[in-house]
Design a protein around this motif. Structure first.
Motif, mmCIF file in Angstrom:
data_model
loop_
_atom_site.group_PDB
_atom_site.id
_atom_site.type_symbol
_atom_site.label_atom_id
_atom_site.label_comp_id
_atom_site.label_asym_id
_atom_site.label_seq_id
_atom_site.Cartn_x
_atom_site.Cartn_y
_atom_site.Cartn_z
ATOM 1 N N GLU A 82 15.361 -2.942 -7.992
ATOM 2 C CA GLU A 82 16.466 -3.744 -8.538
ATOM 3 C C GLU A 82 16.095 -5.221 -8.634
ATOM 4 N N ALA A 83 15.240 -5.659 -7.718
ATOM 5 C CA ALA A 83 14.797 -7.057 -7.716
ATOM 6 C C ALA A 83 13.614 -7.277 -8.660
ATOM 7 N N GLY A 84 13.171 -6.202 -9.316
ATOM 8 C CA GLY A 84 12.090 -6.329 -10.291
ATOM 9 C C GLY A 84 10.708 -6.043 -9.749
ATOM 10 N N GLY A 85 10.629 -5.376 -8.609
ATOM 11 C CA GLY A 85 9.329 -5.088 -8.003
ATOM 12 C C GLY A 85 9.077 -3.605 -7.848
ATOM 13 N N LYS A 86 7.930 -3.291 -7.248
ATOM 14 C CA LYS A 86 7.528 -1.903 -7.062
ATOM 15 C C LYS A 86 6.678 -1.803 -5.808
ATOM 16 N N ILE A 87 6.868 -0.715 -5.082
ATOM 17 C CA ILE A 87 6.012 -0.405 -3.942
ATOM 18 C C ILE A 87 5.087 0.714 -4.399
ATOM 19 N N ALA A 88 3.788 0.466 -4.320
ATOM 20 C CA ALA A 88 2.810 1.422 -4.846
ATOM 21 C C ALA A 88 2.675 2.665 -3.975
ATOM 22 N N HIS A 89 2.786 2.492 -2.662
ATOM 23 C CA HIS A 89 2.624 3.641 -1.761
ATOM 24 C C HIS A 89 3.208 3.304 -0.396
ATOM 25 N N ILE A 90 3.818 4.311 0.233
ATOM 26 C CA ILE A 90 4.298 4.179 1.606
ATOM 27 C C ILE A 90 3.594 5.244 2.436
ATOM 28 N N ALA A 91 2.827 4.805 3.427
ATOM 29 C CA ALA A 91 2.167 5.718 4.359
ATOM 30 C C ALA A 91 2.856 5.567 5.705
ATOM 31 N N TYR A 92 3.172 6.697 6.333
ATOM 32 C CA TYR A 92 3.823 6.614 7.642
ATOM 33 C C TYR A 92 3.218 7.627 8.604
ATOM 34 N N CYS A 93 3.251 7.253 9.863
ATOM 35 C CA CYS A 93 2.782 8.127 10.933
ATOM 36 C C CYS A 93 4.004 8.656 11.672
#
Length: 185
Positions: A82-93
């Motif tokens: 919504e703010a005009g951005g993007k997260i390419a990948h989320i890695a979680y343990c």
């Protein structure tokens, strides 16, 4: 393919959203710092790639499940979008500290997942932004440049002073992004 020198890897709790010693166990408890959502969007709009590497041992401890975590990440991605951005990948343990996994920070497993997901040869020269020493330690063997923010557990980490050699300190994610985008780093 992204360029590792234009990649910023973020810890989640304490960097993007408020942290809690009692864990962030629900979407209602996931409260982002407004300035961090805008900072991520600003990075994206400026051509930077943003990824997240987050320990989520609350899953192993039974405090919440992966469906709840996915809801938090969906909301994070929605707000950033919504703010005009993007997260390419989320890695979680999802593992606990005694599970013997290879992904829990300070081990570099989550960063290896990010490297592979983004099809990069290395993470050399990328930025690792966290509020704890283990965040910075995870980036070290991968060649990441360390940044400690004072939000979350950052002030406590700074006060201990150990292991922060070479780390650049900022009050919060927005302050780091301001400097990065002004080409002062």
């Amino acid at each position: 393919m992204p360029d590792a020198s234009r990649l910023v890897i973020l810890d989640r709790d304490g960097v993007i959203n408020h942290d809690s010693d009692d864990y962030i166990k629900s979407l209602a408890e996931w409260i982002p710092y407004p300035s961090s959502i805008e900072a991520i969007a600003r990075l994206s709009r400026a051509g930077w790639t943003v990824a997240i590497a987050t320990n989520q041992s609350g899953i192993a401890r039974g405090y919440y499940d992966e469906v709840t975590l996915a809801a938090m990440h969906t909301e994070l991605e929605r707000q950033v979008g919504e703010a005009g951005g993007k997260i390419a990948h989320i890695a979680y343990c999802p593992h606990g500290p005694d599970d013997g996994c290879a992904c829990r920070k300070p081990l570099p497993g989550l960063l290896i997942q990010i490297r592979d997901a983004l099809e990069l040869n290395s993470l050399e020269g990328s930025w690792m932004v966290g509020d704890s020493l283990r965040d910075l330690q995870a980036g070290e063997p991968m060649g990441c440049r360390p940044v400690l923010v004072r939000t979350g557990k950052g002030r406590r980490t700074e006060a201990k002073g150990t292991g922060l050699d070479g780390a650049i300190l900022f009050d919060d994610l927005a302050a780091f992004v301001d400097r990065l985008l002004s080409h002062e780093l």
